[in-house]
Structures are given as structure tokens and as C-alpha cells.
Write an enzyme that holds these catalytic residues in place. Structure first.
Site, PDB file in Angstrom:
ATOM      1  CG  ASP A  35      11.830  23.345 -41.604  1.00  0.00           C
ATOM      2  OD1 ASP A  35      12.577  23.860 -40.744  1.00  0.00           O
ATOM      3  OD2 ASP A  35      11.154  22.323 -41.389  1.00  0.00           O
ATOM      4  N   GLY A  36      13.544  26.617 -41.430  1.00  0.00           N
ATOM      5  CA  GLY A  36      13.386  27.778 -40.547  1.00  0.00           C
ATOM      6  C   GLY A  36      12.927  27.405 -39.135  1.00  0.00           C
ATOM      7  CD  GLU A  37       9.199  23.359 -38.303  1.00  0.00           C
ATOM      8  OE1 GLU A  37       9.641  22.317 -37.765  1.00  0.00           O
ATOM      9  OE2 GLU A  37       8.114  23.403 -38.896  1.00  0.00           O
ATOM     10  CG  HIS A 128       2.341  54.414 -20.259  1.00  0.00           C
ATOM     11  ND1 HIS A 128       2.509  55.468 -19.404  1.00  0.00           N
ATOM     12  CD2 HIS A 128       1.587  54.874 -21.281  1.00  0.00           C
ATOM     13  CE1 HIS A 128       1.880  56.525 -19.882  1.00  0.00           C
ATOM     14  NE2 HIS A 128       1.309  56.191 -21.015  1.00  0.00           N
ATOM     15  CG  ASP A 167       8.218  59.713 -23.258  1.00  0.00           C
ATOM     16  OD1 ASP A 167       8.503  59.417 -22.077  1.00  0.00           O
ATOM     17  OD2 ASP A 167       8.421  58.953 -24.216  1.00  0.00           O
ATOM     18  CE  LYS A 190       7.937  59.559 -27.214  1.00  0.00           C
ATOM     19  NZ  LYS A 190       8.927  58.513 -26.920  1.00  0.00           N
ATOM     20  NE  ARG A 192       7.606  56.680 -31.996  1.00  0.00           N
ATOM     21  CZ  ARG A 192       8.752  56.490 -31.415  1.00  0.00           C
ATOM     22  NH1 ARG A 192       8.844  56.488 -30.127  1.00  0.00           N
ATOM     23  NH2 ARG A 192       9.846  56.314 -32.121  1.00  0.00           N
TER      24      ARG A 192
HETATM   25  C1  R5P Z   1       8.235  55.129 -25.151  1.00  0.00           C
HETATM   26  O1  R5P Z   1       7.203  55.091 -24.634  1.00  0.00           O
HETATM   27  C2  R5P Z   1       9.519  54.682 -24.547  1.00  0.00           C
HETATM   28  O2  R5P Z   1       9.626  55.067 -23.215  1.00  0.00           O
HETATM   29  C3  R5P Z   1      10.689  55.229 -25.350  1.00  0.00           C
HETATM   30  O3  R5P Z   1      10.718  56.636 -25.267  1.00  0.00           O
HETATM   31  C4  R5P Z   1      10.561  54.856 -26.805  1.00  0.00           C
HETATM   32  O4  R5P Z   1      10.239  53.500 -26.913  1.00  0.00           O
HETATM   33  C5  R5P Z   1      11.835  55.143 -27.564  1.00  0.00           C
HETATM   34  O5  R5P Z   1      11.669  54.751 -28.879  1.00  0.00           O
HETATM   35  P1  R5P Z   1      12.515  55.392 -30.062  1.00  0.00           P
HETATM   36  O6  R5P Z   1      13.957  55.238 -29.730  1.00  0.00           O
HETATM   37  O7  R5P Z   1      12.098  54.577 -31.256  1.00  0.00           O
HETATM   38  O8  R5P Z   1      12.093  56.820 -30.200  1.00  0.00           O
END
Ligand code: R5P
Length: 296
Positions: A35-37, A128, A167, A190, A192
Site C-alpha cells: 500500500d506504499g507505507e 537566505h 545570484d 538572477k 527566475r
Molecule cells: C537558489 O537560491 C540556490 O542558491 C540555487 O542557485 C538554486 O537552487 C539552483 O537551482 P537550479 O539548479 O534549479 O537552477
């Protein structure tokens, strides 16, 4: 120290860490029901021992519940203390409700870990918006750092490196690695727009005659590194090397990195992956010793 290290089946981490700590190691016994457990069993006596579950949390959804079951089992079977050593700590990037209604997974996950374990040790967690682990976890928590080992690898393997972060979030690792490797550094900007839709901008002209070394904490889709390598190529830089702490590498990442023209990619051993070339287990072991001695 009466220490036992228990790992995830098939993963090398527990044996590696146990060798550094001069401790015994074994793997969790897991049985997946139809069942996946999952049924979890400890195949070693833990009565009176400090027990370290050494499990990196890539693929966390599959590992988290069995680990919580295992931690409770260890405690019920007489373990003195139950520690989690997770070189890659999952869910840390979900540190904000980026869109309305989203779960703040980092906080919930930290609450679960804090309620099941006595202490946590990890390697370079993605901090972060959270300032430090103490903001999230209510148990003693230590982060070992990969920067010294990464800097050592770069100094030994790359001539005239320029350390480049894709980034602003990478600045904390990039600045430290660059200082330790005695190299200049820059950080890109960066944007995203989606999981696999990333663009970056260089901060200005780059130092000539240098080999770019992209440094990031996590490679997941690889799109951040690919976008950064593309911008470096456009700026006339050649032979880009990438160094990452956590090689999550979701399925399409290998292909993306190949297309992206990164000459060489090396990762730390926090997640077992063919790109592993930098050892952080000794730093992890020091952090484990430290947390065990400081928490009595
Ligand atoms: C982002 O804040 C992280 O420090 C990495 O830059 C990020 O998670 C990398 O993700 P991906 O390889 O999907 O671009």
C-alpha cells in the site's frame, strides 16, 4: 563515546561518517508494504547509546516519515540521545510564501525535526530569508562549512580562477571561497521566472585572463549554472568550471549542464552523485563531535 551511526540503505554516508568518528555503523532496515507505507526497523541495539541518523535529505518526501519513525523507535529502545546528521537539509529554499496560499515548508519541516531529534548537524544550509538555524529549529543545530574544502579544490585544480556566483544568494559562499582560494570574485543578478526558466546578468566587465569558476550551494535543475555559463561565454570567458555544495541534480539537469557548455562540474559529497569530488565528511564529523560534547 558510545556512538552508533545509522544510515539510509545503499547510501555511503553513514559508513563514511562512522569511520571519521571511530563509531559503529549500519543501515536502517526498510520494508515497503504494497500500500506504499513503510516499515522501519533498527538492526542494532541502541540502549544507552548516542544514535546518529546520518541521512542526506535529497528526495526528502520519501525519507522524512521513515526517519521520524526511526527516531522514535531509537528513543523508545533506550537511546541516550538521537541526532540527525543531514548534510543536505531539505525544504530550506521554501522560506517565504512566494505566491498566495503557499506553505512555508522550511518552518513546518524544522518543527517536525525539532520534535523528533535532540540535535541537528548539516552542511551549508540554504539560509537566505532565515538568518540562522536557531530561528527555525528549537534543538541545538550546527552547520559545517564546505567553503574550505571547495577553496582547496579550486586552488589545486584551476589556474587563475575568478570565482563567480550566479545570484546574490550565493554571495555568502562565493565571498568565503574566494577569500580562502586567494581569488577575485563577482556575483551575477538572477531572475527566475519558473523552475526551468532562469536568466542572469553580469555585474560589469570581468577580469581578463582568468578561468571562471561558478560556485553555488545547490544544483537542482542546473538552469542557474547554465544561464550563468551562457553569460560568461557571451562575455568571452572560456573553460567554465562549476563547483557546487549539494548535487541534487534532478533528472534533466545533466543534459542541461552539458548543453550549457560547462567544461567541468565538481560537487561536495553531501549528496552521493557521480560529480562528487570534494569531501565534507571530515568537517561534518567535527561538527558532530562538537555538538555532542557541548550538549553534554
Ligand atoms: C537558489 O537560491 C540556490 O542558491 C540555487 O542557485 C538554486 O537552487 C539552483 O537551482 P537550479 O539548479 O534549479 O537552477
Amino acid at each position: 563515546m558510545a556512538l552508533k551511526v545509522i544510515g539510509w540503505p545503499g547510501a555511503p554516508l553513514a559508513a563514511d561518517l562512522a569511520a571519521e568518528l571511530d563509531a559503529e555503523s549500519c543501515a536502517l532496515a526498510l520494508h515497503r508494504f504494497p500500500d506504499g507505507e513503510t516499515l522501519v526497523r533498527l538492526d542494532t541495539g541502541v540502549d544507552g547509546h548516542d544514535v546518529v541518523f546520518a541521512v542526506s535529505l535529497d528526495g526528502a518526501d520519501a525519507k522524512a516519515l521513515p526517519l521520524l519513525f526511526a527516531a522514535d523507535a531509537a528513543r523508545e529502545l533506550g537511546a541516550r540521545r538521537v541526532l540527525l546528521v543531514a548534510p543536505y537539509l531539505a525544504y530550506m529554499r521554501q522560506d517565504k510564501r512566494f505566491h498566495a496560499g503557499e506553505a512555508l515548508s522550511s518552518r513546518t519541516f524544522a518543527r517536525l525535526v525539532s520534535s523528533s531529534f535532540d540535535a541537528l548537524v548539516t552542511v551549508d544550509p540554504h539560509l537566505h530569508r532565515w538568518r540562522d538555524l536557531a530561528q527555525l529549529f528549537t534543538i541545538p543545530a550546527r552547520a559545517a562549512h564546505a567553503a574550505p574544502a571547495m577553496a582547496q579544490w579550486i586552488a589545486a585544480n584551476v589556474e587563475h580562477p575568478l570565482i563567480v556566483g550566479p545570484d546574490s544568494e550565493s554571495e555568502q559562499w562565493v565571498a568565503q571561497v574566494a577569500r580562502l582560494a586567494g581569488a577575485p570574485w563577482v556575483v551575477m543578478q538572477k531572475t527566475r521566472r519558473g523552475d526551468a526558466d532562469v536568466s542572469v546578468r553580469l555585474p560589469g566587465p570581468l577580469a581578463a585572463g582568468r578561468t571562471p569558476v561558478l560556485v553555488d550551494d545547490i544544483v537542482s535543475t542546473g538552469r542557474s549554472l547554465v544561464a550563468a555559463a551562457g553569460a560568461l561565454a557571451e562575455a568571452g570567458m572560456r573553460g567554465t568550471v562549476a563547483v557546487a555544495v549539494h548535487a541534487l541534480f534532478e533528472e534533466s539537469a545533466g543534459r542541461a549542464l552539458h548543453i550549457g557548455g560547462i567544461e567541468r562540474i565538481v560537487s561536495c559529497d553531501t549528496i552521493a552523485h557521480p560529480s562528487n569530488g570534494i569531501r565534507t565528511v571530515p568537517a561534518l564529523a567535527r561538527a558532530v563531535r562538537d555538538i555532542i560534547s557541548s550538549t553534554g
